[in-house]
Design an enzyme around this catalytic site. Structure first.
Site, mmCIF file in Angstrom:
data_model
loop_
_atom_site.group_PDB
_atom_site.id
_atom_site.type_symbol
_atom_site.label_atom_id
_atom_site.label_comp_id
_atom_site.label_asym_id
_atom_site.label_seq_id
_atom_site.Cartn_x
_atom_site.Cartn_y
_atom_site.Cartn_z
ATOM 1 C CB CYS A 1 51.969 44.278 37.835
ATOM 2 S SG CYS A 1 50.758 45.308 37.003
ATOM 3 C CD GLU B 1 27.619 33.152 41.233
ATOM 4 O OE1 GLU B 1 28.185 32.524 42.142
ATOM 5 O OE2 GLU B 1 28.208 33.590 40.235
ATOM 6 C CB CYS C 1 49.223 48.054 39.758
ATOM 7 S SG CYS C 1 47.812 47.069 39.191
ATOM 8 C CB CYS D 1 47.338 43.641 40.559
ATOM 9 S SG CYS D 1 48.643 43.423 39.322
ATOM 10 C CD GLU E 1 31.894 35.305 42.725
ATOM 11 O OE1 GLU E 1 32.888 34.609 42.459
ATOM 12 O OE2 GLU E 1 30.886 34.864 43.297
ATOM 13 N NE ARG F 1 36.542 32.592 39.851
ATOM 14 C CZ ARG F 1 35.292 32.409 40.230
ATOM 15 N NH1 ARG F 1 34.519 31.540 39.608
ATOM 16 N NH2 ARG F 1 34.767 33.106 41.221
ATOM 17 C CB CYS G 1 47.075 43.614 35.816
ATOM 18 S SG CYS G 1 47.322 45.359 36.154
HETATM 19 ZN ZN LIG Z 1 48.665 45.281 38.032
#
Ligand SMILES: [Zn+2]
Length: 692
Positions: A171, A332, A174, A169, A160, A121, A125
């Protein structure tokens, strides 16, 4: 406090109480034949609401554009029939396999430049437009399907943010997003090149498209670029949330909207930015799980008493202050053994109740326990809930039922009351991120420093806000800012005005070293606050094998202290020296100073002091600033005050397993037992009292 829309009209939330005392439920993981029984049992346990569906994307959209909400509608109806209101979670924290296979470019790239894999999970991105479009599409369809559904009262967007083994991230999407963000921030490349000092290592950019993200490149990244990238990633996650929020505001104006987080340092996101336009803060609280993680990191040895309860208390004080003191929710709350591959033990008898009250004592208005039944499959099958694997009642079941009943008895007035504080601790993400980029000493990081200061200050039980650097300081008598490494001109001006007007400002080594662009200031340290502090930093010294000691003078006189990781060697220019180094080439030089400035005082703790010395210094300062606890309590007992108008409620929490006795200054009634008390009051192991 402005009531959220959902709190203003009971009619708008037909069947739902304003109280949020619930449980996190997974009808998607439970045979439908059990939903009725579950709902009835939840109602019997006193729960008012559930949160559902935040990981059910695959069932809600089994193929692209094919939406199936009939099952979820039946679940909501069953719950509503038993007076259990519903908070719906949008599912963008875990996309289904068809999505990540069809659009592999949505999968995150980690700090080493490797693309993650689907199957867990939080592997997506935050910038990618395809993933944003698909996340918004499923959330919009949910909103359309449930906007008018009886029993639905609010939303949790995603789950979260950034809580992952790879929180940021790197990539191509990004990188492009970062470049666009920089263009908006700086306007011109000249400004950006100046701000970062890109002439170093021949990094001057002549086109925004040349700007990299801080991936491995054979040398450390430019500190200004790296800090801006942390800010960009925070923005990217917050703007991802904002897309869903804008849609929910439009489609579901009568529902509240929030998201859940566990707080720094685990989240790599500025939560003040994330929660800016949400109705209230929701936190996830797992003290036992946290203790297990600390043990795992330590490898051996034991955690000193109070460490976990202090860190948890700070998390709550932080959560309350994210939206300026507004009551928050625990979305939670740990209810049993918690973890994945490894897990914490069953909380001891009384601990789940104690943890719940600790949140309430620090400003929470509601609590959802995680989770209803314990899954028998999936990565979290050892994350235990209110029911065991065999659906029998867990060891904490009766305790949770009692706690929910008690909180209903306290009622909305107590749960929505405020939290008065005359002291504040500044928590600045920029300082944390900049120090992570260049700690100066491998052992130095922001969060442990702030937590150590929080623990030392709150040992006096006087109540403290954990505020952002831009917060108004006028309401406080004393403000603490450890390791204020990055200091903006605006913040320096606020601190100057605060001290000038009579406030006490207490800070530590590494003060004002960096500008907002993460350049080192061109003046002697502590830069912008040199006049206020009345000292210059003669040298700054990371400490390895050559140890330093500190000798104190009044008002801090006592045993000599030890200096741990860092020593700022101070040269007074008006300040009084109240602590000096005792060893090595800096023996006799100033370590701690107090400067009178305007009507106030500015205190520089240049040494990284041991816990006992730090506690003595900070407690002495807190008391001399006129900040006093409502009741003196013994070590291991926590005391907080909540307030509404002229009404005041005192919470006593015994964080130890043994009986504790507290001397009370006048007669009180315990609202939980209705008993009257005067003289002294006893707290059983992990016991709780709410006095009025
Ligand atoms: Zn990214």
């Amino acid at each position: 406090m402005r009531l959220p829309v959902w709190g203003q009209t009971d009619a708008a939330v037909a069947g739902a109480s304003q109280l949020l005392l619930g449980v996190d439920y997974y009808p998607d993981q439970t045979p439908e034949a059990l939903w009725e029984e579950d709902s009835r049992m939840m109602s019997d346990a006193g729960f008012t609401n559930v949160r559902i569906a935040e990981f059910a994307w695959g069932l809600m959209e089994p193929a692209e554009g094919k939406f199936e909400f009939a099952w979820l509608r039946r679940a909501v109806q069953t719950l509503h029939k038993h007076n259990i209101a519903v908070i719906l979670g949008t599912p963008s924290a875990a996309p289904p396999p068809w999505l990540s296979l069809k659009y592999p470019e949505i999968v995150e790239v980690n700090a080493e430049g490797q693309r993650l894999h689907s199957g867990g999970r939080r592997f997506t991105c935050p910038t990618n437009k395809v993933y944003r479009r698909l996340s918004l599409a499923i959330a919009s369809e949910m909103a359309r399907a449930f906007a008018e559904s009886p029993g639905v009262i609010g939303w949790q967007i995603d789950n979260e943010f950034t809580l992952s083994s790879s929180p940021r991230c790197y990539c191509n999407f990004c990188q492009a997003g970062f470049q666009e963000w920089l263009r908006a921030k700086y306007g011109s490349l000249d400004k950006l090149n100046q701000a970062w000092g890109t002439v170093f290592w021949s990094q001057s950019y002549t086109d925004f498209g040349q700007i990299p993200v801080p991936l491995p490149s054979g040398g450390d990244p430019n500190p200004g670029l790296a800090l801006d990238y942390d800010r960009y990633q925070s923005y990217a996650n917050a703007s991802f949330l904002e897309e869903q929020l804008a849609m929910l505001r439009q489609k579901c104006p009568r529902h509240f909207v929030t998201t859940n987080n566990v707080g720094p340092p685990v989240d790599y996101i500025d939560l003040r930015e994330l929660y800016k336009n949400l109705d209230f803060v929701a936190f996830d609280n797992y003290p036992g799980f946290f203790e297990m993680l600390v043990h795992e990191q330590m490898k051996s040895g034991s955690i000193s008493a109070g460490t976990i309860s202090t860190a948890t208390a700070m998390g709550h004080d932080f959560a309350r202050c994210v939206k300026g003191g507004k009551p928050f929710m625990i979305m939670e709350e740990q209810s049993g053994k918690a973890g994945q591959k490894t897990f914490s033990p069953q909380p001891e008898k009384g601990q789940v109740r104690l943890w719940t009250y600790q949140a309430i004592a620090h400003g929470a208005m509601g609590v959802n326990y995680f989770r209803w039944d314990t899954a028998t499959f999936g990565a979290e099958e050892y994350w235990h809930g209110v029911l065991n694997h065999d659906r029998s009642k867990s060891p904490a079941y009766d305790e949770i039922k009692q706690t929910v009943k008690e909180l209903k008895g306290l009622g909305p007035k107590v749960l929505n009351s405020g939290y008065p504080a005359e002291a504040a601790l500044i928590f600045d993400y920029d300082c944390g991120w900049a120090l992570q980029i260049q700690p100066g000493h491998h052992g130095l990081s922001y969060m442990p420093q702030v937590t150590a200061w929080y623990g030392a200050i709150t040992a006096s039980h006087s109540g403290i806000d954990v505020i952002q650097p831009g917060a108004d300081l006028a309401a406080y008598k004393i403000v603490f800012a450890p390791v204020a490494y990055v200091l903006s001109e605006a913040q320096a001006a606020r601190i100057r005005n605060f001290v000038q007007g009579g406030g006490v400002f207490v800070t530590s080594f590494r003060l004002g070293v960096k500008t907002e662009s993460s350049q080192i200031v061109r003046t002697p340290l502590p830069g912008l606050l040199r006049e206020v502090m009345g000292v210059s930093v003669e040298d700054y010294v990371p400490i390895y094998s050559v140890k330093q000691g500190v000798k104190f003078s009044p008002p801090f006189a006592g045993s000599d202290g030890e200096c741990g990781l860092w020593a700022d060697i101070l040269q007074p220019s008006g300040a009084e020296v109240v602590g000096s180094y005792t060893a090595g080439e800096h023996a006799g030089k100033a370590a701690v100073s107090v400067n009178r400035f305007g009507k106030g005082k500015a205190v520089y703790v240049g040494a990284d002091l041991d816990a006992a010395s730090l506690a003595r210094v900070l407690r002495t300062l807190t008391a001399s600033a006129g900040v006093q606890p409502a009741i003196d309590v013994p070590a291991g007992v926590e005391m907080t005050v909540r307030k509404a108008g002229d009404k005041e409620w005192i919470f006593l929490l015994n964080n130890t397993s043994v009986v504790q006795t507290v001397t009370i200054p006048r007669a009180f009634t315990d609202l939980l037992t209705k008993d009257a008390h005067s003289g002294t009051i006893e707290l059983s192991g992990y016991g709780v009292r709410v006095l009025a």
